[in-house]
Design an enzyme around this catalytic site. Structure first.
Site, PDB file in Angstrom:
ATOM      1  CE  LYS A   8      -0.720   0.634   4.994  1.00 53.83           C
ATOM      2  NZ  LYS A   8      -0.060   1.943   5.079  1.00 53.83           N
ATOM      3  CB  THR A   9       3.887   2.268   1.922  1.00 51.38           C
ATOM      4  OG1 THR A   9       3.248   2.034   3.181  1.00 51.38           O
ATOM      5  CG2 THR A   9       4.747   3.511   2.034  1.00 51.38           C
TER       6      THR A   9
ATOM      7  CG  ASP B 269      -1.008   5.257   5.154  1.00 56.13           C
ATOM      8  OD1 ASP B 269      -1.496   4.281   4.560  1.00 56.13           O
ATOM      9  OD2 ASP B 269       0.002   5.174   5.885  1.00 56.13           O
ATOM     10  CD  GLU B 270      -2.373   2.026   8.239  1.00 55.73           C
ATOM     11  OE1 GLU B 270      -3.429   1.376   8.153  1.00 55.73           O
ATOM     12  OE2 GLU B 270      -1.249   1.503   8.315  1.00 55.73           O
TER      13      GLU B 270
ATOM     14  NE  ARG C  23       0.665  -7.296  11.205  1.00 58.05           N
ATOM     15  CZ  ARG C  23       0.500  -6.563  10.113  1.00 58.05           C
ATOM     16  NH1 ARG C  23       1.397  -5.660   9.787  1.00 58.05           N
ATOM     17  NH2 ARG C  23      -0.551  -6.726   9.336  1.00 58.05           N
TER      18      ARG C  23
ATOM     19  CD  GLN D 238      -3.834  -4.816   8.189  1.00 56.91           C
ATOM     20  OE1 GLN D 238      -2.892  -4.653   8.939  1.00 56.91           O
ATOM     21  NE2 GLN D 238      -3.708  -4.736   6.873  1.00 56.91           N
TER      22      GLN D 238
END
Length: 688
Positions: free
Chosen positions: A33-34, A217-218, A594, A248
């Protein structure tokens, strides 16, 4: 154009090339995503030709903002005279208020207070009002009010239950103190920004036209206020691109509203949705467990992660008798990994609740394993460090009474509470700040009120402040050495039982300050103070040792070898009143994703917890993730609400939940809308 986009997969590229209109990038864990967001920013600036000054990218941590800025700038090959604005929501609020807070009749030399300052103020107010409620509860309620855009008087008018009425009473006095001392708390940075934009149509139009392309973002972590702010910022053009993962969304307890991402296409008309489902982090077996687990949730947009890495080791289950046995097994296994040359930075142990860290720490200590416990007391919240920050605030703005009162007896100057109150009364009767009064009054005048010794102590403090202000103006690099020589905080704290550790913290702060000045020679004391106040826990996570942390703290991180402990009912998931099983399951999904290649899920037969040992059952999540035999797939539906929660209805407005009852496949809530009680199905309200 190809050089910027050629490393993207088809879905990432589709998102990066989208220019006008609203866009939701539904990005699964580890799906890049980044990379997609930064490439899109670089594409807009370096290929499309958008002026960087017309872009605004918002994040939740300084660490994320810094990483995105560096990655985007590396991709831009064209020369640009301006830089894109890429910062946290709260930093944007700070920058905005520095220019426009005067529209609220306030001065722009305000001071930002952190959560510790806020709690101290609340504690004092509650004491004066003879209100015996938990300070953390009061602080959280005030945050809820502000993020729901409820002013003090309105909050007081709508409160009905005793505890919430008292919380509103504290809010009234707290906000008075905030305004009188020209302070701004974290919630104000966004609330006041929204208020100014909402009340000034021309300014709203100007700011929206300035930032023609907005990226967030997020997005799943945004709350109601952040959503409203984004509506205003994009009101003139609708060019808003958000990236996030509804699976998430794990911050509902602190106000994040999952509906923001689920209902994005309804809120921003004509929205394009691009799903990023190729995972570049984890193996097939890890993603299979994650996908199976999250499929049990009903409140999601839906996607399935596919591994780019391919096959790997199976997800392991580790069964222990109790927490001591569990910690010993993990510690010994990690010791073996280190002996094989595994980097400790690639190893982590996660848990759902912080209480489980104690046994791990003991187990690691017995095996002489070094570790870092992430999520303990933040560096800047330690008393000795806050004292230095308060001094710096006073040097920057001597009329900051809040900070001045903290440093009066740090170190001890023999000034009692009664003397402070007498001088405060004199100062406020003359409409002066505390410092303004004692610096203007003669020693003889002070002496008449508080006596010779205390008057001299105050005058010496004023003299020290003026001296240090001159030092700060001449050389900030040498300033901290002179500061310590004059104030002698290390001598003060060194005399305490834990003085050695406290002085190490002071030295760490001084070293950090000097390092910041070397890196940013033009940095001012005011800018330094604002930067450290806005830092978050995630910004302080650094590597080269084994990490022990909660699942919440691990979000955004990844590890080659991951252990998740406490997979038992009541521990993961948490159970009981107010438990939101869908959010618990999202936490499980975050924990699993993770891991890169090696994932171990741990459970025990019994734990010592809250003063007694109890036998416990394995977590339902192990079955739902396909790791043990279990019942067939069940989509669960939870109200997600508990008694006392603040909610919003599109017709009745803000209300407080008083009862939660099952009603067929739905949940029925009894809600008090400012005295008007209604029974409403949970799907018709939103959390605030």
């Amino acid at each position: 154009m190809e050089t910027i986009l050629e490393t993207l997969n088809p879905s990432q590229r589709e998102a990066a090339e989208h220019i006008d209109g609203s866009l939701l990038i539904l990005a699964g864990a580890g799906s890049g995503k980044t990379k997609t967001l930064t490439t899109r920013l670089a594409y807009l600036i370096g290929v499309v030709g958008i002026d960087p000054a017309n872009t605004l990218t918002l994040t939740f941590t300084n660490k994320a903002a810094s990483e995105m800025r560096e990655r985007a700038l590396r991709l831009i090959t064209t020369d640009t005279s301006t830089m894109p604005l890429l910062c946290t929501f709260h930093k944007f609020g700070l920058l905005f208020l520095k220019f426009y807070i005067e529209k609220l009749g306030r001065s722009n030399n305000f001071v930002i207070i952190d959560s510790d300052d806020k709690k101290r103020m609340i504690r004092n107010i509650a004491k004066e009002l003879k209100i015996d409620l938990n300070v953390s509860f009061l602080s959280a309620e005030i945050s809820k009010y502000k993020n729901s855009l409820l002013g003090p008087e309105e909050a007081l008018r709508k409160a009905e239950l005793r505890d919430y009425k008292q919380a509103a009473e504290v809010y009234v006095e707290y906000q008075k103190s905030i305004i009188e001392n020209n302070l701004v708390d974290f919630d104000d940075l966004l609330m006041l920004t929204y208020q100014i934009l909402d009340e000034n149509k021309d300014l709203r139009r100007e700011i929206s036209n300035r930032y023609q392309y907005i990226m967030v973002d997020e997005y799943q972590d945004t709350n109601e206020l952040q959503f409203k702010l984004l509506e205003h910022l994009s009101s003139e053009h609708g060019n808003i691109c958000v990236v996030g993962d509804d699976d998430q969304s794990i911050y509902g307890w602190r106000g994040a509203n999952i509906r923001n991402i689920i209902e994005f296409a309804d809120n921003f008309k004509g929205a394009k949705v691009v799903k990023l489902e190729t995972n570049y982090r984890s193996t097939v077996s890890i993603l299979e467990a994650a996908n199976k687990l999250i499929e049990h949730n009903s409140g999601r947009l839906g996607k399935t992660l596919v591994s780019h890495i391919g096959e790997g080791p199976h997800v392991r289950l580790q069964h222990s008798l109790d927490e001591v046995h569990e910690a010993k097994l993990i510690a010994q296994e990690i010791k073996g990994l280190l002996q094989k040359g595994v980097n400790p930075d690639e190893i982590a142990v996660l848990y759902r609740i912080n209480a489980l860290s104690r046994s791990l720490e003991e187990g690691f200590n017995k095996e002489n394993l070094g570790y870092k416990l992430i999520g303990g007391m933040r560096f800047y919240e330690r008393a000795e460090v806050k004292d230095i920050i308060s001094y710096f605030r006073v040097l920057s703005n001597p009329h900051d009474d809040f900070s001045f009162l903290r440093i009066i007896n740090k170190p001890k100057r023999g000034i009692g509470k009664a003397s402070v109150e007498k001088l405060q009364k004199e100062a406020y009767s003359q409409n002066l700040s505390f410092y303004g009064y004692i610096s203007a009054a003669s020693q003889e005048q002070l002496q008449e009120i508080v006596g010779k010794k205390i008057a001299a102590a105050f005058k010496q403090l004023v003299q020290d402040i003026r001296l240090l202000q001159e030092e700060a103006e001449s050389s900030l690099y040498n300033f901290v050495t002179r500061f310590e020589d004059v104030i002698e905080l290390k001598k003060f704290y060194g005399a305490m039982v834990d003085g050695f550790d406290r002085n190490l913290n002071i030295d760490e702060f001084y070293g950090y300050f000097r390092d910041m000045i070397i890196k940013n020679p033009d940095l001012t004391l005011d800018e330094f103070l604002n930067d450290i106040t806005l830092q978050s826990e995630q910004d302080q996570v650094e590597g080269d040792t084994i990490s022990i942390m909660s699942v919440h703290a691990a979000k955004g991180l990844e590890f080659e070898h991951l252990y998740v402990i406490g997979l038992e009912e009541e521990f993961f998931p948490l159970l009981g009143e107010g438990c939101n099983m869908e959010e618990e399951r999202r936490l499980g999904y975050v924990a699993i994703t993770r891991a890169k290649r090696h994932l171990t899920m741990c459970y025990v037969d019994s734990r010592f917890y809250k003063g007694r040992r109890k036998m416990i059952d394995k977590s339902r999540f192990l079955g739902e993730a396909g790791l043990i035999e279990s019942a067939s797939l069940k989509i669960t539906k939870s109200s997600g609400y508990k008694k006392g929660d603040l909610v919003k209805h599109k017709i009745f407005g803000m209300g407080r939940v008083q009862e939660v009852n099952k009603s067929g496949k739905e949940y029925k809530l009894l809600i008090n809308f400012g005295g008007n009680k209604k029974e409403i199905l949970s799907s018709f309200v939103q959390p605030v």
